[in-house]
Design a protein around this motif. Structure first.
Motif, PDB file in Angstrom:
ATOM      1  N   ALA A  26       0.997  11.462 -10.916  1.00 51.58           N
ATOM      2  CA  ALA A  26       0.861   9.987 -10.539  1.00 51.58           C
ATOM      3  C   ALA A  26      -0.575   9.714 -10.197  1.00 51.58           C
ATOM      4  O   ALA A  26      -0.965   8.514 -10.711  1.00 51.58           O
ATOM      5  CB  ALA A  26       1.693   9.994  -9.139  1.00 51.58           C
ATOM      6  N   LEU A  27      -1.403  10.556  -9.875  1.00 46.09           N
ATOM      7  CA  LEU A  27      -2.725  10.102  -9.655  1.00 46.09           C
ATOM      8  C   LEU A  27      -3.573   9.770 -11.032  1.00 46.09           C
ATOM      9  O   LEU A  27      -4.255   9.060 -11.120  1.00 46.09           O
ATOM     10  CB  LEU A  27      -3.777  11.287  -8.902  1.00 46.09           C
ATOM     11  CG  LEU A  27      -3.509  11.469  -7.544  1.00 46.09           C
ATOM     12  CD1 LEU A  27      -4.366  12.960  -7.038  1.00 46.09           C
ATOM     13  CD2 LEU A  27      -3.969  10.255  -6.615  1.00 46.09           C
ATOM     14  N   GLY A  28      -3.094  10.518 -11.975  1.00 45.51           N
ATOM     15  CA  GLY A  28      -3.661  10.283 -13.351  1.00 45.51           C
ATOM     16  C   GLY A  28      -3.152   8.989 -13.692  1.00 45.51           C
ATOM     17  O   GLY A  28      -3.726   8.335 -14.293  1.00 45.51           O
ATOM     18  N   VAL A  46       0.772  -1.109  -0.078  1.00 46.58           N
ATOM     19  CA  VAL A  46      -0.064  -0.073   0.003  1.00 46.58           C
ATOM     20  C   VAL A  46       0.630   1.291  -0.024  1.00 46.58           C
ATOM     21  O   VAL A  46       0.261   2.262  -0.229  1.00 46.58           O
ATOM     22  CB  VAL A  46      -1.068  -0.029   1.132  1.00 46.58           C
ATOM     23  CG1 VAL A  46      -1.944  -1.236   1.196  1.00 46.58           C
ATOM     24  CG2 VAL A  46       0.057   0.159   2.287  1.00 46.58           C
ATOM     25  N   ILE A  47       2.124   1.136   0.222  1.00 44.40           N
ATOM     26  CA  ILE A  47       2.946   2.218   0.187  1.00 44.40           C
ATOM     27  C   ILE A  47       2.863   3.423  -1.129  1.00 44.40           C
ATOM     28  O   ILE A  47       2.631   4.575  -0.826  1.00 44.40           O
ATOM     29  CB  ILE A  47       4.406   2.023   0.492  1.00 44.40           C
ATOM     30  CG1 ILE A  47       4.477   1.309   2.049  1.00 44.40           C
ATOM     31  CG2 ILE A  47       5.421   3.217   0.404  1.00 44.40           C
ATOM     32  CD1 ILE A  47       5.951   0.781   2.339  1.00 44.40           C
ATOM     33  N   PRO A  48       3.058   2.585  -2.193  1.00 46.13           N
ATOM     34  CA  PRO A  48       3.128   3.664  -3.470  1.00 46.13           C
ATOM     35  C   PRO A  48       1.738   4.321  -3.426  1.00 46.13           C
ATOM     36  O   PRO A  48       1.781   5.630  -3.790  1.00 46.13           O
ATOM     37  CB  PRO A  48       3.300   2.656  -4.648  1.00 46.13           C
ATOM     38  CG  PRO A  48       4.017   1.504  -4.155  1.00 46.13           C
ATOM     39  CD  PRO A  48       3.323   1.187  -2.708  1.00 46.13           C
ATOM     40  N   VAL A  49       0.466   3.737  -3.440  1.00 41.04           N
ATOM     41  CA  VAL A  49      -0.521   4.482  -3.762  1.00 41.04           C
ATOM     42  C   VAL A  49      -0.767   5.507  -2.569  1.00 41.04           C
ATOM     43  O   VAL A  49      -1.324   6.406  -2.857  1.00 41.04           O
ATOM     44  CB  VAL A  49      -1.832   3.362  -3.641  1.00 41.04           C
ATOM     45  CG1 VAL A  49      -3.044   4.181  -4.058  1.00 41.04           C
ATOM     46  CG2 VAL A  49      -1.609   2.454  -5.161  1.00 41.04           C
ATOM     47  N   THR A  50      -0.712   5.052  -1.221  1.00 39.59           N
ATOM     48  CA  THR A  50      -0.940   5.697  -0.239  1.00 39.59           C
ATOM     49  C   THR A  50       0.051   6.861  -0.171  1.00 39.59           C
ATOM     50  O   THR A  50      -0.385   8.045   0.086  1.00 39.59           O
ATOM     51  CB  THR A  50      -0.648   5.074   1.190  1.00 39.59           C
ATOM     52  OG1 THR A  50      -1.463   4.083   1.235  1.00 39.59           O
ATOM     53  CG2 THR A  50      -0.826   5.742   2.270  1.00 39.59           C
ATOM     54  N   ALA A  51       1.222   6.909  -0.623  1.00 37.39           N
ATOM     55  CA  ALA A  51       2.180   7.885  -0.889  1.00 37.39           C
ATOM     56  C   ALA A  51       1.718   8.999  -1.661  1.00 37.39           C
ATOM     57  O   ALA A  51       1.734  10.083  -1.566  1.00 37.39           O
ATOM     58  CB  ALA A  51       3.690   7.479  -1.065  1.00 37.39           C
ATOM     59  N   VAL A  52       1.167   8.509  -2.819  1.00 36.51           N
ATOM     60  CA  VAL A  52       0.621   9.320  -3.908  1.00 36.51           C
ATOM     61  C   VAL A  52      -0.640  10.352  -3.511  1.00 36.51           C
ATOM     62  O   VAL A  52      -0.535  11.539  -3.707  1.00 36.51           O
ATOM     63  CB  VAL A  52       0.263   8.561  -5.188  1.00 36.51           C
ATOM     64  CG1 VAL A  52      -0.584   9.554  -6.066  1.00 36.51           C
ATOM     65  CG2 VAL A  52       1.222   8.126  -5.807  1.00 36.51           C
TER      66      VAL A  52
END
Length: 267
Positions: free
Chosen positions: A242-244, A214-220
């Motif tokens: 990154a959200l796009g 979950v680190i990459p998505v949470t960090a964004v």
């Protein structure tokens, strides 16, 4: 020469040399293989009278329904904004934030909103740490509830070759399977929690893969919220980009899943 004298056999019943020995199985050459959980749809061994799993499953549904319904009375983001950022000792802020985040996760509150609250209130570094901690705690609570109260009932409902193959994959490659689910944002977070709980994945593998995946998505999301006060900054623009990309990856995953379902139906 006189023949040697042989003593008569001792009195007593003769040894059993009948078909009982012939029918007995031969001993194995090595240790018995480790027995894993029953595959999806398989019946449990009949060691005696078993209790029905449906009362526990009804309790699970009641708990989750009550948790989701409680959001009509309170909001995790409102509580975090009003209770933890003002008038709260600093040493309580982190544990309470993680606890509220975990409860919100079990109650099906959207994780992007919780991540945004972490970034707005706590900044990038502290917000990311506590968001990952709260996510992991919430996933552990959901996994434990589903496995304790709902696994037996749900495994009886899940049938089919595809589900059996998925259960075998989660049982044999639990850490890798959960990690891939966490890295792809297309699958709902709560669905992955309860789906993994029904399978044979180990609790330690589930928690470790969740905390890492979950680190990459949470960090964004945390970074986008933490830099929202400076919309022209490099960090904010990178977070929006990154959200796009995450949204595009989600659409691609949904399209692939739909194509696989169509091929399965036609086959």
């Amino acid at each position: 020469m006189p023949a040697p004298v042989t003593s008569p056999p001792p009195p007593g019943p003769a040894p059993a040399v009948g078909p009982a020995l012939a029918d007995s199985p031969a001993p194995a050459d090595g240790p018995a293989p480790e027995q894993g959980p029953n595959p999806v749809g398989a019946a449990a061994p009949a060691d005696g009278p078993t209790r029905s799993p449906w009362p526990r499953f009804a309790l699970l549904v009641a708990i989750l329904g009550a948790a989701a319904g409680s959001l009509l009375l309170w909001s995790p983001t409102a509580l975090l904004d009003g209770g933890l950022s003002h008038g709260m000792p600093w040493y309580w802020r982190g544990p309470l934030f993680a606890a509220v985040y975990a409860v919100g996760t079990v109650a099906f509150f959207p994780r992007p909103a919780l991540n945004a609250a972490a970034g707005l209130l706590l900044g990038l570094q502290e917000g990311l740490l506590l968001a990952v901690l709260g996510t992991t705690l919430g996933a552990a609570a959901a996994f434990g509830l589903a496995r304790w109260l709902g696994q037996d009932a749900l495994r009886r409902l899940l049938r089919g070759r595809v589900l059996v193959a998925l259960d075998r994959r989660f049982t044999d490659q639990g850490f890798r399977s959960v990690l891939l689910l966490r890295l792809f944002p297309g699958l709902p977070f709560q669905a992955a929690n309860y789906g993994a709980a029904v399978s044979g994945v180990r609790f330690g593998s589930f928690i470790g893969a969740t905390a890492l995946g979950v680190i990459p998505v949470t960090a964004v999301y945390v970074a986008a919220a933490a830099t929202a006060r400076e919309p022209g900054s490099t960090g904010f623009l990178l977070s929006i980009g990154a959200l796009g990309l995450l949204g595009l990856a989600t659409l691609v995953q949904v399209g692939r899943a739909a194509a696989r379902r169509r091929r399965t139906v036609t086959d």
